[in-house]
Design an enzyme around this catalytic site. Structure first.
Site, PDB file in Angstrom:
ATOM      1  N   TYR A   1       0.839  -1.208   0.000  1.00  0.00           N
ATOM      2  CA  TYR A   1       0.000   0.000   0.000  1.00  0.00           C
ATOM      3  C   TYR A   1       0.876   1.262   0.000  1.00  0.00           C
ATOM      4  CZ  TYR A   1      -3.824   3.170   0.879  1.00  0.00           C
ATOM      5  OH  TYR A   1      -4.732   4.182   0.746  1.00  0.00           O
TER       6      TYR A   1
ATOM      7  N   PHE B   1      -7.790  21.205 -24.880  1.00  0.00           N
ATOM      8  CA  PHE B   1      -8.076  19.776 -24.925  1.00  0.00           C
ATOM      9  C   PHE B   1      -9.262  19.523 -24.005  1.00  0.00           C
ATOM     10  CE2 PHE B   1      -7.949  15.330 -23.819  1.00  0.00           C
ATOM     11  CZ  PHE B   1      -8.082  14.818 -25.104  1.00  0.00           C
ATOM     12  N   THR B   2     -10.103  18.562 -24.386  1.00  0.00           N
ATOM     13  CA  THR B   2     -11.399  18.355 -23.723  1.00  0.00           C
ATOM     14  C   THR B   2     -11.290  18.228 -22.201  1.00  0.00           C
ATOM     15  OG1 THR B   2     -11.150  16.008 -24.212  1.00  0.00           O
ATOM     16  CG2 THR B   2     -12.458  17.301 -25.761  1.00  0.00           C
TER      17      THR B   2
ATOM     18  N   ASP C   1       1.531  20.116 -21.050  1.00  0.00           N
ATOM     19  CA  ASP C   1       0.814  18.850 -21.171  1.00  0.00           C
ATOM     20  C   ASP C   1       1.774  17.932 -21.922  1.00  0.00           C
ATOM     21  OD1 ASP C   1      -0.620  16.667 -22.010  1.00  0.00           O
ATOM     22  OD2 ASP C   1      -2.482  17.767 -22.246  1.00  0.00           O
TER      23      ASP C   1
ATOM     24  N   LYS D   1      -0.315   7.273 -23.334  1.00  0.00           N
ATOM     25  CA  LYS D   1       0.122   7.530 -24.721  1.00  0.00           C
ATOM     26  C   LYS D   1       1.629   7.261 -24.832  1.00  0.00           C
ATOM     27  CE  LYS D   1      -3.891  10.024 -24.472  1.00  0.00           C
ATOM     28  NZ  LYS D   1      -4.673  10.128 -23.223  1.00  0.00           N
TER      29      LYS D   1
ATOM     30  N   ARG E   1     -13.582  14.858 -33.857  1.00  0.00           N
ATOM     31  CA  ARG E   1     -12.885  15.912 -33.129  1.00  0.00           C
ATOM     32  C   ARG E   1     -13.291  17.243 -33.761  1.00  0.00           C
ATOM     33  NH1 ARG E   1     -10.438  13.976 -28.338  1.00  0.00           N
ATOM     34  NH2 ARG E   1     -12.667  14.190 -28.148  1.00  0.00           N
TER      35      ARG E   1
ATOM     36  N   PHE F   1     -19.174  14.305 -25.846  1.00  0.00           N
ATOM     37  CA  PHE F   1     -18.844  13.396 -26.948  1.00  0.00           C
ATOM     38  C   PHE F   1     -18.750  11.935 -26.516  1.00  0.00           C
ATOM     39  CE2 PHE F   1     -14.429  12.935 -25.610  1.00  0.00           C
ATOM     40  CZ  PHE F   1     -14.247  14.097 -24.866  1.00  0.00           C
TER      41      PHE F   1
HETATM   42  N1  PM9 Z   1      -6.560  11.927 -24.730  1.00  0.00           N
HETATM   43  C1  PM9 Z   1      -7.409  10.868 -26.665  1.00  0.00           C
HETATM   44  O1  PM9 Z   1      -8.065   9.972 -27.184  1.00  0.00           O
HETATM   45  C2  PM9 Z   1      -8.257  10.101 -24.433  1.00  0.00           C
HETATM   46  C3  PM9 Z   1      -9.419  10.774 -23.842  1.00  0.00           C
HETATM   47  S1  PM9 Z   1     -10.298  11.974 -24.759  1.00  0.00           S
HETATM   48  C4  PM9 Z   1     -11.143  11.110 -25.884  1.00  0.00           C
HETATM   49  O2  PM9 Z   1      -6.743  11.688 -27.325  1.00  0.00           O
HETATM   50  C5  PM9 Z   1      -4.121  15.242 -23.825  1.00  0.00           C
HETATM   51  C6  PM9 Z   1      -3.382  16.020 -24.853  1.00  0.00           C
HETATM   52  C7  PM9 Z   1      -4.809  14.101 -24.159  1.00  0.00           C
HETATM   53  C8  PM9 Z   1      -5.532  13.378 -23.151  1.00  0.00           C
HETATM   54  C9  PM9 Z   1      -6.323  12.258 -23.478  1.00  0.00           C
HETATM   55  C10 PM9 Z   1      -5.483  13.876 -21.817  1.00  0.00           C
HETATM   56  C11 PM9 Z   1      -6.197  13.167 -20.716  1.00  0.00           C
HETATM   57  C12 PM9 Z   1      -4.779  15.014 -21.550  1.00  0.00           C
HETATM   58  N2  PM9 Z   1      -4.118  15.678 -22.558  1.00  0.00           N
HETATM   59  O3  PM9 Z   1      -7.174  10.213 -20.932  1.00  0.00           O
HETATM   60  O4  PM9 Z   1      -7.075  11.136 -18.655  1.00  0.00           O
HETATM   61  O5  PM9 Z   1      -4.794  13.678 -25.424  1.00  0.00           O
HETATM   62  O6  PM9 Z   1      -5.192   9.789 -19.479  1.00  0.00           O
HETATM   63  O7  PM9 Z   1      -5.539  12.011 -20.399  1.00  0.00           O
HETATM   64  C13 PM9 Z   1      -7.374  10.988 -25.228  1.00  0.00           C
HETATM   65  P1  PM9 Z   1      -6.302  10.710 -19.850  1.00  0.00           P
END
Ligand code: PM9
Length: 459
Positions: A74, A126-127, A217, A260, A384, A451
């Protein structure tokens, strides 16, 4: 035969996962049941899955072996110490906070760094990033160069920040009203476009003058580093590792989605140099994520991420990654299919405005094109455009982004050039008959990040 400019996969395949293709009549049924939203299609009904490069990476044998070394204590897991050391060595920050994925890091940063009514300028939204900024009272302000909003303009660093836009904002609202500058490397929604070192240095200089903090980011930072090596004067002979390190030397911290460029399936982290911020982040991480020695990840995930980070900066890996994406994009360009140019790091983006000129943006052309691509070929992509952009938090009106795109996102180390050929043929065939694509309208619209779960029907 493959041209020499596209390198063969720098790996051989040790384990395979079979994919199957259901027939067109079945796919028509599936898309209707999914409300024309590709997020709502079951993975088993997809032939080639280009929805996202997030968490869809194939891990290496070293990473799979690493899973067995998971220390699931833990507190104080040895895998955390390894990950922390690797992140510090690669990025150069003093402190690291683990999170379950990128948005966990965004949540903590936004909670700590934004006071209600402050601005969070960034090189395009970004979303999830904008969601957390706004949920904490921040006001997003787009400061990416104008070229990023036009799919036809060629610019080697289309993700750059426009210094004039940033200066104008500082003049207008005052430096103390800016929580921090968010600089994404690369810019996802601009098509995976990179930022140059020259621009990073200039942004640092301007922010130092006004005592404004900068958070990157870092999600696709290795891809960004490759473009710097390829395109920026003075960097051709530097290693990807050296370039990544230099990039982050111009930042005060970063958020990272480990799903990623870290070559794993889950995880993330937040970095910073500021001691006080670190102590407060440690308080928040236990509220939202877990102990500061796991932050929502298992020990084995952290081991896989540490190994993935080391592999991600290998020269052959990243060259193949970028060029595989380019291989798909160049086939589409040669056939006259309108895409975002130059071709970016993680995906090829179809320009739905030019692909479906008979549809207005309100008829959701990118959503409709993504649905059609699935029906015709079993290839899953992601909208997008106006659907992803959501509504203005104050006026309730749709954001109407200039870019109305369908993203063909390539998972890392998963598909081959032959898969890219199949995708290219499918897109080219649809393009020849694009007038038959009908617009869509919402039948269910969630309030937040709509979305993911929205449903549509054909007009
Ligand atoms: N990106 C993508 O498919 C997954 C979720 S949105 C459909 O591109 C950036 C530049 C991203 C991103 C996620 C996140 C969030 C932050 N910044 O999905 O929470 O492309 O790990 O990261 C997606 P997490």
């Amino acid at each position: 035969m493959l041209d020499k400019k596209y390198p063969a996969e720098p790996y051989r395949i040790k384990s395979v996962e079979y994919v199957k293709m259901i027939n067109k009549a079945e796919r028509e049924k599936v898309i209707k049941e999914a409300g024309y939203n590709t997020f709502l299609i079951n993975s088993e009904d997809v032939y080639i899955d280009l929805l996202t490069d997030s968490g869809t990476n194939a891990m290496s044998d070293r990473q799979w072996a690493g899973l067995m070394l998971g220390d699931e204590a833990y507190a104080g897991s040895r895998n955390w110490h390894r990950l922390e050391k690797t992140v510090k060595e690669l990025f150069g920050f003093k402190h690291v906070i683990p999170t379950h994925q990128g948005r966990g890091a965004e949540n903590i940063l936004s909670t700590l760094a934004i006071k209600k009514g402050q601005y969070t300028p960034g090189n395009m939204y970004f979303t999830t990033t904008r969601y957390h900024q706004e949920a904490n009272g921040g006001i997003f302000h787009d400061i990416v160069i104008d070229e990023a909003h036009d799919t036809t303009i060629h610019h080697p660093f289309k993700g750059n920040i426009c210094l004039k836009k940033l200066e104008d904002l500082i003049k207008k609202v005052g430096a103390e009203q800016i929580a921090y500058v968010c600089l994404a490397v690369t810019v996802n929604l601009a098509g995976g476009q990179p930022v140059s070192i020259e621009n990073m240095k200039a942004v640092r200089k301007l922010c130092d003058k006004h005592k404004i903090k900068i958070f990157y980011d870092a999600t696709r930072c290795v891809e960004n580093a490759y473009f710097i090596k390829e395109r920026e004067k003075g960097y051709a002979n530097k290693s990807i590792k050296e370039i990544v390190f230099e990039m982050f030397s111009y930042a005060d911290g970063c958020t990272m989605s480990g799903k990623k460029d870290c070559l794993t399936n889950i995880g993330g982290f937040l970095c910073m140099n500021d001691e006080e911020m670190f102590l407060r982040a440690k308080e928040l991480v236990v509220v939202f994520e877990g102990m500061p020695s796991y932050g929502g990840m298992t020990g084995r995930d952290m081991e896989a991420m540490a190994i993935g980070l080391e592999e991600s900066v290998q020269e052959e890996y990243i060259e193949h990654r970028i060029k595989q994406v380019r291989y798909l994009g160049e086939q589409l360009l040669a056939a006259g299919v309108p895409i975002m140019e130059p071709i970016g790091g993680h995906a090829v983006f179809l320009d739905a405005r030019r692909f479906c000129p008979h549809l207005t943006q309100e008829q959701l052309p990118a959503q409709a094109l993504a649905a059609r691509l699935y029906v015709e070929s079993g290839v899953r992509s992601m909208e997008r455009g106006i659907v992803s952009a959501g509504r203005d938090i104050n006026t309730g009106k749709n954001h109407a982004p200039k870019l109305e795109l369908v993203r063909l996102t390539i998972p890392r180390r998963v598909y081959t050039y032959a898969h890219m050929d199949v995708v290219a043929r499918a897109v080219i065939d649809i393009h020849k008959n694009s007038k038959s694509i009908r617009g869509l309208k919402f039948v269910y619209e969630p309030k937040m990040l709509r979305f993911f779960n929205a449903r549509f029907e054909e007009i």
